[in-house]
Design a protein around this motif. Structure first.
Motif, PDB file in Angstrom:
ATOM      1  N   GLY A  95      33.299  86.592  50.344  1.00  0.00           N
ATOM      2  CA  GLY A  95      32.442  85.768  51.180  1.00  0.00           C
ATOM      3  C   GLY A  95      31.579  86.543  52.154  1.00  0.00           C
ATOM      4  O   GLY A  95      30.411  86.227  52.349  1.00  0.00           O
ATOM      5  N   PHE A  96      32.134  87.572  52.770  1.00  0.00           N
ATOM      6  CA  PHE A  96      31.399  88.329  53.782  1.00  0.00           C
ATOM      7  C   PHE A  96      30.159  88.976  53.182  1.00  0.00           C
ATOM      8  O   PHE A  96      29.048  88.834  53.701  1.00  0.00           O
ATOM      9  N   SER A  97      30.319  89.656  52.069  1.00  0.00           N
ATOM     10  CA  SER A  97      29.169  90.342  51.466  1.00  0.00           C
ATOM     11  C   SER A  97      28.185  89.364  50.825  1.00  0.00           C
ATOM     12  O   SER A  97      26.983  89.622  50.816  1.00  0.00           O
ATOM     13  N   SER A  98      28.680  88.229  50.313  1.00  0.00           N
ATOM     14  CA  SER A  98      27.760  87.288  49.666  1.00  0.00           C
ATOM     15  C   SER A  98      26.865  86.569  50.667  1.00  0.00           C
ATOM     16  O   SER A  98      25.887  85.944  50.287  1.00  0.00           O
ATOM     17  N   GLN A  99      27.176  86.674  51.955  1.00  0.00           N
ATOM     18  CA  GLN A  99      26.351  86.069  53.000  1.00  0.00           C
ATOM     19  C   GLN A  99      25.301  87.027  53.543  1.00  0.00           C
ATOM     20  O   GLN A  99      24.666  86.736  54.547  1.00  0.00           O
ATOM     21  N   GLN A 100      25.136  88.178  52.876  1.00  0.00           N
ATOM     22  CA  GLN A 100      24.211  89.191  53.380  1.00  0.00           C
ATOM     23  C   GLN A 100      23.299  89.695  52.271  1.00  0.00           C
ATOM     24  O   GLN A 100      23.699  89.776  51.121  1.00  0.00           O
ATOM     25  N   THR A 101      22.082  90.059  52.657  1.00  0.00           N
ATOM     26  CA  THR A 101      21.156  90.714  51.730  1.00  0.00           C
ATOM     27  C   THR A 101      21.456  92.211  51.744  1.00  0.00           C
ATOM     28  O   THR A 101      22.366  92.660  52.429  1.00  0.00           O
ATOM     29  N   ASP A 102      20.662  92.982  51.027  1.00  0.00           N
ATOM     30  CA  ASP A 102      20.801  94.439  51.052  1.00  0.00           C
ATOM     31  C   ASP A 102      20.041  95.076  52.218  1.00  0.00           C
ATOM     32  O   ASP A 102      20.176  96.261  52.472  1.00  0.00           O
ATOM     33  N   GLU A 103      19.230  94.285  52.919  1.00  0.00           N
ATOM     34  CA  GLU A 103      18.418  94.792  54.029  1.00  0.00           C
ATOM     35  C   GLU A 103      19.280  94.936  55.293  1.00  0.00           C
ATOM     36  O   GLU A 103      20.102  94.066  55.576  1.00  0.00           O
ATOM     37  N   PRO A 104      19.076  95.992  56.056  1.00  0.00           N
ATOM     38  CA  PRO A 104      19.846  96.135  57.302  1.00  0.00           C
ATOM     39  C   PRO A 104      19.436  95.079  58.328  1.00  0.00           C
ATOM     40  O   PRO A 104      18.279  94.666  58.378  1.00  0.00           O
ATOM     41  N   GLU A 105      20.381  94.656  59.133  1.00  0.00           N
ATOM     42  CA  GLU A 105      20.105  93.706  60.218  1.00  0.00           C
ATOM     43  C   GLU A 105      19.523  94.462  61.404  1.00  0.00           C
ATOM     44  O   GLU A 105      19.946  95.576  61.703  1.00  0.00           O
ATOM     45  N   ASP A 106      18.548  93.858  62.062  1.00  0.00           N
ATOM     46  CA  ASP A 106      17.983  94.429  63.289  1.00  0.00           C
ATOM     47  C   ASP A 106      18.704  93.776  64.462  1.00  0.00           C
ATOM     48  O   ASP A 106      18.472  92.596  64.759  1.00  0.00           O
ATOM     49  N   PRO A 107      19.600  94.477  65.132  1.00  0.00           N
ATOM     50  CA  PRO A 107      20.374  93.853  66.218  1.00  0.00           C
ATOM     51  C   PRO A 107      19.517  93.444  67.412  1.00  0.00           C
ATOM     52  O   PRO A 107      19.964  92.664  68.250  1.00  0.00           O
ATOM     53  N   ASN A 108      18.273  93.919  67.476  1.00  0.00           N
ATOM     54  CA  ASN A 108      17.405  93.601  68.611  1.00  0.00           C
ATOM     55  C   ASN A 108      16.381  92.505  68.310  1.00  0.00           C
ATOM     56  O   ASN A 108      15.534  92.213  69.151  1.00  0.00           O
ATOM     57  N   ARG A 109      16.436  91.929  67.119  1.00  0.00           N
ATOM     58  CA  ARG A 109      15.452  90.892  66.793  1.00  0.00           C
ATOM     59  C   ARG A 109      15.719  89.649  67.647  1.00  0.00           C
ATOM     60  O   ARG A 109      16.838  89.424  68.097  1.00  0.00           O
ATOM     61  N   PRO A 110      14.683  88.837  67.888  1.00  0.00           N
ATOM     62  CA  PRO A 110      14.877  87.615  68.673  1.00  0.00           C
ATOM     63  C   PRO A 110      15.883  86.696  67.990  1.00  0.00           C
ATOM     64  O   PRO A 110      15.938  86.614  66.759  1.00  0.00           O
ATOM     65  N   ASN A 111      16.690  86.013  68.793  1.00  0.00           N
ATOM     66  CA  ASN A 111      17.645  85.051  68.249  1.00  0.00           C
ATOM     67  C   ASN A 111      17.742  83.865  69.192  1.00  0.00           C
ATOM     68  O   ASN A 111      17.257  83.910  70.318  1.00  0.00           O
ATOM     69  N   ASN A 112      18.380  82.817  68.734  1.00  0.00           N
ATOM     70  CA  ASN A 112      18.452  81.600  69.539  1.00  0.00           C
ATOM     71  C   ASN A 112      19.843  81.349  70.115  1.00  0.00           C
ATOM     72  O   ASN A 112      20.195  80.211  70.387  1.00  0.00           O
TER      73      ASN A 112
END
Length: 171
Positions: A95-112
């Protein structure tokens, strides 16, 4: 289910339908806070938000206790009912890996997480190319009565044909 019981108890005319959704291609995966190492995504198969909208509209006009919008929803619910611990182990592995793409996450991107994100994100996410705009299960649910009548008619026709073939064989 608790709410439904209370409404029955109070003899209310209000009905409640639980709509079980599959993975949807919405923009939530671009603006929710994530601590995963790679960019979040819905677990395939992915459905367009219009499928969800059609299901909610249909549910609002039909008194059904529950509506499964796609086979993945029904499969997950039945697996959880029949073998919950096995499903938990499967999801722990996959489940953990199937919820993610191959692209790295940007921890500084805007979020809500604490505030809304500026901009209009519309209803569609970035997974249009991987999403389907229909659900066979929803289609069958919307036509359940006609399909039942068709199945009964086909069964009767088959029984009649079999009866005639058997009577000709007895001659």
């Amino acid at each position: 289910e608790s709410l439904r019981s209370e409404l029955y108890h109070d003899k209310s005319q209000v009905s409640v339908t639980m709509v079980q959704m599959p993975a949807l291609n919405t923009p939530q995966f671009d603006w929710t806070k994530s601590r995963m190492p790679r960019r979040a995504r819905p677990v395939p198969p992915i459905f367009q938000p219009e499928v969800a909208a059609r299901a909610i509209y249909w549910a609002a006009h039909h008194n059904r206790p529950e509506l499964y919008v796609g086979f993945p929803s029904e499969k997950a619910i039945w697996a959880n009912r029949l073998m919950p611990r096995l499903l938990d182990r499967y999801l722990a592995r996959n489940g953990f890996s199937s919820q993610q793409t191959d692209e790295p996450e940007d921890p500084n991107r805007p979020n809500n997480l604490y505030d809304s994100v500026d901009g209009d994100y519309g209803a569609h996410g970035r997974f249009d190319a991987r999403s389907t705009d229909s659900s066979q299960m929803l289609w069958a649910t919307e036509r359940r009565g006609q399909l039942a009548v068709g199945a009964i008619a086909a069964s009767l026709a088959g029984a009649l044909l079999l009866s005639r073939l058997n009577s000709k064989g007895d001659r």
